[in-house]
Design a protein around this motif. Structure first.
Motif, short mmCIF file in Angstrom:
data_model
loop_
_atom_site.label_atom_id
_atom_site.label_comp_id
_atom_site.label_asym_id
_atom_site.label_seq_id
_atom_site.Cartn_x
_atom_site.Cartn_y
_atom_site.Cartn_z
N GLY A 228 0.83 -1.26 0.36
CA GLY A 228 0.25 0.16 -0.18
C GLY A 228 0.49 1.06 -0.03
O GLY A 228 2.08 1.35 -0.05
N SER A 229 0.35 2.64 -0.32
CA SER A 229 0.65 3.62 0.22
C SER A 229 1.05 4.67 1.57
O SER A 229 0.65 5.34 2.15
N GLY A 230 -0.36 4.17 2.26
CA GLY A 230 -1.03 4.40 3.51
C GLY A 230 -0.03 4.63 4.93
O GLY A 230 1.20 3.79 4.68
N PRO A 231 -0.61 4.82 6.29
CA PRO A 231 -0.12 4.72 7.20
C PRO A 231 0.22 3.74 7.45
O PRO A 231 1.53 3.42 8.69
N TYR A 232 -0.79 2.46 7.06
CA TYR A 232 -0.31 1.01 7.92
C TYR A 232 0.13 -0.03 7.22
O TYR A 232 -0.66 0.18 6.07
N ARG A 233 0.47 -1.33 7.57
CA ARG A 233 0.26 -2.44 6.60
C ARG A 233 -0.44 -3.19 7.15
O ARG A 233 -0.05 -3.17 8.44
#
Length: 610
Positions: A228-233
């Motif tokens: 992804g590209s967000g703050p969490y994986r």
């Protein structure tokens, strides 16, 4: 779904991802001639942006909130089988769309509809909103370290509109051309449309890595962990039972004003429960940290015990000012039994809200009488002024009651008895061609009984449906109630395989493109659309387009009120109730900001006490 980010209640991601998703001046910066617009840091639907360029943080967060700790949450559902929330197939794990993927722009929670640069550092929009250009940040990275490029944005738009959920095809239908101008600059041109909301909704595109999907099937990804590209994986999961997200240590957007003070937990874990009562007891035992309560009975009677007595658990009803939308019994007008509006109107007289509120809900709720409840968008009284002008253009196509009768759901709170209401229902059914034979309500010409099924997945809702059924039985109407698991429910609703369901139709402060999903005739037969009722009305179609094309806030309000009034007099739902507070209980390890924005509580602004 994307527009629910506008609709505002971020806690909805606690449950299932239904997702669950306009135009005007661009920003406080001045805009030159339409042929050469200046790059600006954000876009407002109408008027000016609240936050200036390079603002340090949103007003409703704690910019010094500490990072760390684990947030443990529950989901009451029958598990999940996918980490792809963007396709119609499967049931996505809670939190995926919220935490794993970033968007080009980010909405603020204390404005009607404004967005600020996230992956896109700036945007360029001409005065006529005929196109938008996004300039991407050089530092933007996917979770595998690869740069986010314009090619990734183009890929995300293309894959969503060709292989994604049908919602996206409608949402981005007015995009006529996509041009990658360089690796960090992409342009979207719009067709012959006055849809001035398009630059904002394109800003909501979840950006996915083209390189990751190059050798994978988008629709069939299942439980493969995505990049992804967000703050969490995604850190770990147990198929169908739990999923844990881990904060990205080197998250590229950590210090941006739109991210400061947000996404503070090191880990977020969702555990799945099949039964809500078990989930509540598990919360009280300390097995997870926060619970959003949807049951008035639970809120009034079940939040007791040691944790509450000794102050370890806080119970709060936090006021919000977001539109409540519509919750109600939804008629599927594709079914022959509900084709006639008189029948639908008649059945509404058998629902006794006042009795339910008093005996089941401890008088906590207010009756809903608008699809845009709790906002200035809701119609009221008789149409007048500009709203009347709009409706007059369709007078010969509308029910005369739109102009002469104030829509009010049937009530027993004004001295009218249920016996009186059932008498009115009988009269309407007779007008619709029904009569009672041998104690059964049948169509006078065909002899076919009036009977239908209510489809549920929440056992707690039986206590609402069963009294409704009893009242209908007094009219000779056969009603069956079928309780199914959440996965079967989702699939049957997607396929419109139901007679009646209970459904929430959320709305935002700034209705736009998503209105096609709810009411437009083009979505009547599109599996997975949110036109649950099967609305197919040329006037509604035209009003939806007028809402999308509204040039300013005042005109938007008038057009939405006109749409609201026509839908209400179409009797597509039996309205339920709404609440202007978020009911939450949480263990005192959690802390939240002092300021609550108009959209209500957002867990992504909370933190664990050091």
């Amino acid at each position: 779904m994307i527009k629910t980010r506008k609709a505002a209640f971020s806690l909805t991601s606690i449950f299932t991802s239904l997702a669950l998703m306009a135009a005007a001046a661009t920003s406080v910066a001045e805009t030159p001639a339409a042929s050469n617009p200046a790059p600006v840091h954000g876009i407002a639907m109408h008027g000016e942006l609240k936050y200036p360029e390079n603002f340090s943080h949103f007003d409703y967060v704690n910019p010094d909130a500490p990072k760390g700790g684990t947030l443990r949450m529950s989901v009451v559902a029958n598990g999940f089988d996918s980490f792809n929330p963007f396709v119609i197939r499967g049931v996505a794990a809670a939190g995926v769309s919220t935490y794993v993927y970033d968007t080009l722009l980010e909405s603020s929670a204390d404005e009607p509809f404004s967005e600020y640069g996230l992956i896109a550092e700036s945007v360029e929009v001409p005065e006529d909103r005929s196109y938008v250009i996004f300039n991407l940040r050089e530092q933007a990275r996917f979770q595998d370290g690869e740069p986010i490029t314009a090619e990734d944005v183009e890929f995300s738009h293309r894959i969503l509109t060709t292989e994604g959920h049908p919602f996206y095809r409608n949402y981005y239908a007015d995009v006529s051309k996509v041009t990658v101008e360089n690796s960090h600059r992409i342009r979207f041109d719009f067709g012959a449309t006055e849809n001035r909301e398009l630059p904002l909704i394109l800003g909501q595109i979840p950006v996915m890595p083209a390189h990751y999907w190059a050798d994978r099937k988008f629709e069939g990804n299942g439980l493969d962990v995505p990049v992804g590209s967000g703050p969490y994986r995604i850190d770990s999961y147990e198929a169908g039972r739990s999923v844990t997200y881990e904060r990205v240590d080197d998250y590229w957007a950590e210090d941006l004003g739109i991210r400061r003070g947000r996404f503070n937990f090191d880990r977020i874990k969702y555990e799945y429960y099949n039964d809500d009562t078990v989930a509540l007891e598990s919360f009280k035992a300390g097995n997870f940290d926060l619970r959003v309560e949807t049951s008035a009975k639970n809120w009034a009677t079940a939040y007791t015990g040691r944790g509450f007595d000794n102050g370890e658990i806080t119970k709060e009803a936090v006021e919000h000012h977001r539109p409540s939308g519509m919750q109600g019994f939804v008629f599927n007008t594709r079914k022959a039994v509900f084709k006639d509006p008189k029948v639908r109107r008649a059945l509404a007289y058998a629902f006794d809200f006042e009795w339910a509120n008093r005996n089941l809900f401890f008088d906590q709720y207010t009756r809903t009488d608008s699809y845009f409840e709790n906002s200035d968008l809701a119609s009221s009284g008789l149409p007048s002024g500009r709203e009347l002008e709009i409706l007059e253009t369709f007078r010969d196509q509308l029910n005369p009651a739109v102009f002469t009768e104030i829509y009010t759901p049937p009530t027993t709170g004004d001295g009218t008895s249920m016996r009186d209401n059932l008498r009115t229902a009988m009269q309407l059914l007779q007008q619709a061609g029904y009569s009672v034979r041998d104690g059964k309500m049948v169509h006078t010409e065909t002899g076919k009984p009036l009977a239908f099924e209510v489809l549920l997945f929440q056992k707690s809702f039986e206590r609402v449906v069963l009294p409704f059924r009893q009242n209908l039985e007094r009219l000779g109407i056969d009603v069956s109630v079928r309780l199914v698991d959440s996965n079967q429910y989702v699939q049957r609703v997607r396929d419109f395989d139901f007679d009646m369901i209970t459904q929430v139709l959320p709305q935002s402060d700034s209705p736009g493109n998503e209105q096609r999903e709810y009411w437009h005739s083009s979505n009547v037969d599109v599996s997975g659309s949110r036109n649950y009722m099967g609305v197919s009305d040329p006037v509604v179609d035209r009003l939806v387009e007028m809402v999308i094309q509204a040039p300013d806030r005042d005109e938007l309000v008038y057009r939405v009120r006109a749409l609201d009034r026509v839908l209400l007099h179409g009797h597509y739902v039996i309205p339920h109730w709404h609440l202007t507070r978020d009911r939450v209980a949480y263990w005192n390890k959690l802390q939240r900001p002092e300021v609550t924005p108009k959209n209500g509580i957002d867990l992504n602004n909370w933190w664990v006490k050091p």
